[in-house]
Design a protein around this motif. Structure first.
Motif, short mmCIF file in Angstrom:
data_model
loop_
_atom_site.label_atom_id
_atom_site.label_comp_id
_atom_site.label_asym_id
_atom_site.label_seq_id
_atom_site.Cartn_x
_atom_site.Cartn_y
_atom_site.Cartn_z
N PRO A 18 109.74 103.54 -11.80
CA PRO A 18 110.88 103.40 -10.46
C PRO A 18 110.36 103.59 -9.76
O PRO A 18 110.91 103.60 -8.54
CB PRO A 18 111.57 104.73 -11.00
N ASP A 19 109.67 103.68 -8.58
CA ASP A 19 108.72 103.53 -7.93
C ASP A 19 108.87 102.68 -7.05
O ASP A 19 109.32 102.20 -5.63
CB ASP A 19 106.75 102.93 -7.49
N VAL A 20 109.90 100.72 -7.41
CA VAL A 20 110.70 99.87 -7.06
C VAL A 20 111.48 100.08 -5.59
O VAL A 20 111.57 99.83 -4.93
CB VAL A 20 110.65 98.55 -7.71
N PHE A 21 111.66 101.21 -6.28
CA PHE A 21 113.13 102.48 -5.68
C PHE A 21 112.46 103.24 -4.15
O PHE A 21 113.49 103.56 -3.92
CB PHE A 21 114.06 102.68 -6.43
N ARG A 22 111.56 103.43 -4.33
CA ARG A 22 110.90 104.46 -3.36
C ARG A 22 110.54 103.68 -1.78
O ARG A 22 110.69 102.48 -1.64
CB ARG A 22 109.15 104.39 -3.40
N LEU A 44 98.79 94.55 -11.42
CA LEU A 44 100.39 93.61 -11.54
C LEU A 44 101.60 93.79 -11.09
O LEU A 44 101.89 95.21 -11.70
CB LEU A 44 100.72 92.91 -12.91
N LEU A 45 102.03 93.70 -10.21
CA LEU A 45 103.44 94.06 -9.78
C LEU A 45 104.60 94.05 -10.44
O LEU A 45 105.09 92.74 -10.53
CB LEU A 45 103.42 94.70 -8.23
N PRO A 46 106.12 94.83 -9.83
CA PRO A 46 106.73 94.74 -10.92
C PRO A 46 107.47 93.66 -10.25
O PRO A 46 107.46 93.65 -8.86
CB PRO A 46 107.85 95.97 -10.83
N ALA A 47 108.49 92.58 -10.25
CA ALA A 47 109.71 91.87 -9.59
C ALA A 47 110.12 92.62 -8.88
O ALA A 47 110.55 94.29 -9.27
CB ALA A 47 110.24 91.23 -10.82
N ASP A 48 110.74 92.05 -7.65
CA ASP A 48 111.06 92.82 -6.37
C ASP A 48 113.20 92.18 -6.21
O ASP A 48 113.44 92.26 -5.67
CB ASP A 48 110.68 93.64 -5.76
N GLY A 49 112.43 90.65 -6.92
CA GLY A 49 113.95 90.23 -6.23
C GLY A 49 113.93 89.24 -5.05
O GLY A 49 115.06 87.86 -4.93
N ASN A 50 112.70 89.40 -5.17
CA ASN A 50 112.40 88.33 -3.80
C ASN A 50 111.84 86.69 -4.71
O ASN A 50 110.58 86.37 -3.84
CB ASN A 50 111.16 88.84 -2.32
N GLU A 51 111.45 86.92 -5.79
CA GLU A 51 109.97 85.97 -6.36
C GLU A 51 111.05 84.21 -6.21
O GLU A 51 112.53 84.43 -5.70
CB GLU A 51 110.64 85.82 -7.94
N GLU A 52 110.93 83.25 -6.50
CA GLU A 52 111.21 82.24 -6.59
C GLU A 52 113.06 81.76 -6.61
O GLU A 52 113.66 82.90 -8.22
CB GLU A 52 111.43 80.91 -7.87
N GLN A 53 113.69 81.35 -5.91
CA GLN A 53 114.95 81.27 -5.99
C GLN A 53 115.30 80.30 -7.17
O GLN A 53 114.97 79.61 -7.06
CB GLN A 53 115.99 80.97 -4.59
N SER A 54 116.53 80.62 -7.89
CA SER A 54 116.68 79.42 -8.94
C SER A 54 119.01 80.83 -9.10
O SER A 54 119.02 81.06 -8.17
CB SER A 54 116.68 79.89 -10.05
N ALA A 81 107.97 109.91 -14.75
CA ALA A 81 108.45 111.33 -13.90
C ALA A 81 110.00 111.08 -14.55
O ALA A 81 110.14 110.16 -14.95
CB ALA A 81 107.81 111.00 -13.00
N CYS A 82 110.74 112.37 -14.22
CA CYS A 82 112.07 112.42 -14.29
C CYS A 82 112.43 111.46 -13.31
O CYS A 82 112.07 111.34 -12.01
CB CYS A 82 112.50 113.92 -14.69
N PHE A 83 113.62 110.77 -13.90
CA PHE A 83 113.93 110.10 -12.93
C PHE A 83 115.47 109.89 -12.75
O PHE A 83 116.30 109.92 -14.33
CB PHE A 83 113.93 108.62 -12.72
N ARG A 84 116.33 110.71 -11.70
CA ARG A 84 118.01 111.47 -11.79
C ARG A 84 118.18 112.36 -12.89
O ARG A 84 118.91 111.54 -13.58
CB ARG A 84 118.87 109.40 -11.52
N GLY A 85 117.27 113.30 -13.36
CA GLY A 85 117.60 113.81 -14.31
C GLY A 85 116.40 114.11 -15.21
O GLY A 85 115.71 114.14 -14.87
N LEU A 86 117.10 115.17 -16.45
CA LEU A 86 115.68 115.06 -17.32
C LEU A 86 114.74 114.30 -18.05
O LEU A 86 113.78 114.28 -18.58
CB LEU A 86 115.83 115.73 -18.72
N GLU A 87 114.64 112.83 -17.44
CA GLU A 87 114.58 111.64 -18.63
C GLU A 87 114.34 110.37 -17.95
O GLU A 87 114.31 110.94 -16.64
CB GLU A 87 115.50 111.15 -19.69
N PRO A 88 112.90 110.09 -18.03
CA PRO A 88 112.15 108.84 -17.67
C PRO A 88 113.29 107.64 -17.27
O PRO A 88 114.44 107.99 -17.42
CB PRO A 88 110.95 108.42 -18.15
N ASP A 89 113.01 106.87 -15.97
CA ASP A 89 113.36 105.74 -15.70
C ASP A 89 113.80 104.33 -16.76
O ASP A 89 112.89 104.32 -18.00
CB ASP A 89 112.88 105.23 -14.19
#
Length: 180
Positions: A18-22, A44-54, A81-89
């Motif tokens: 969930p590091d993309v939300f930091r 290899l970084l996760p996509a953030d929505g700024n990739e090729e437009q389609s 890591a726990c994300f918004r609760g007791l469980e991972p993202d």
């Protein structure tokens, strides 16, 4: 002959979490990419929505881009890591499951100390029933209590380290073993 010697490909490591939300996501990924580079790995970084437009919706583009990156990865290092609760993202858990299904090694970090059951007991009213099964008091739902830090499906299928750097080091070791 003037041909250059071939440079061996560095193992590609998909950085899940969930590091993309930091708020400092860009700086965070720059640090992780540098840590990968120091170990001879390529991030290899996760996509953030700024990739090729389609014509596809942004969430579909992000999903497709991340799945493509995941399929091309030699390993996955995941922040569980726990994300918004007791469980991972949940998105990260999906990526971990996909990687395991694709037989891509996974090393996680960010997992809290202690067992999942201990965290559930600390957050929710729980008690053991007559058979000794830990249950949420209000609902009666059983709490998984195998002494593992995460649900057994995660804990039994991945490696867990304490920090991102330790996880990347473990991944470098795993990939070095596989290449022998």
């Amino acid at each position: 002959m003037n041909s250059k010697p071939e440079t061996p490909m560095r193992p590609q490591i998909y950085l899940a979490g969930p590091d993309v939300f930091r708020p400092d996501a860009r700086d965070h990924f720059v640090r992780l990419a540098a840590a990968c580079d120091a170990l001879g790995l390529a991030a290899l970084l996760p996509a953030d929505g700024n990739e090729e437009q389609s014509a596809e919706a942004p969430e579909t583009r992000i999903y497709e881009a991340n799945m493509q990156r995941l399929r091309g990865a030699d390993g996955v290092v995941a922040n569980l890591a726990c994300f918004r609760g007791l469980e991972p993202d949940s998105g990260t858990v999906f990526e971990v499951g996909a990687a395991v299904a694709l037989r891509i090694p996974v090393v996680a970090y960010g997992v809290p100390a202690g067992s999942y059951a201990d965290r559930a007991r600390a957050a929710l009213p729980c008690a053991a029933d007559a058979a000794g099964v830990l249950r949420e008091t209000a609902s009666g739902i059983a709490v998984e209590d195998f002494g593992q830090p995460l649900n057994l499906m995660l804990a039994c299928s991945i490696h867990i380290e304490s920090t991102p750097e330790a996880a990347l080091q473990k991944m470098a070791e795993l990939l070095a073993i596989q290449q022998r």
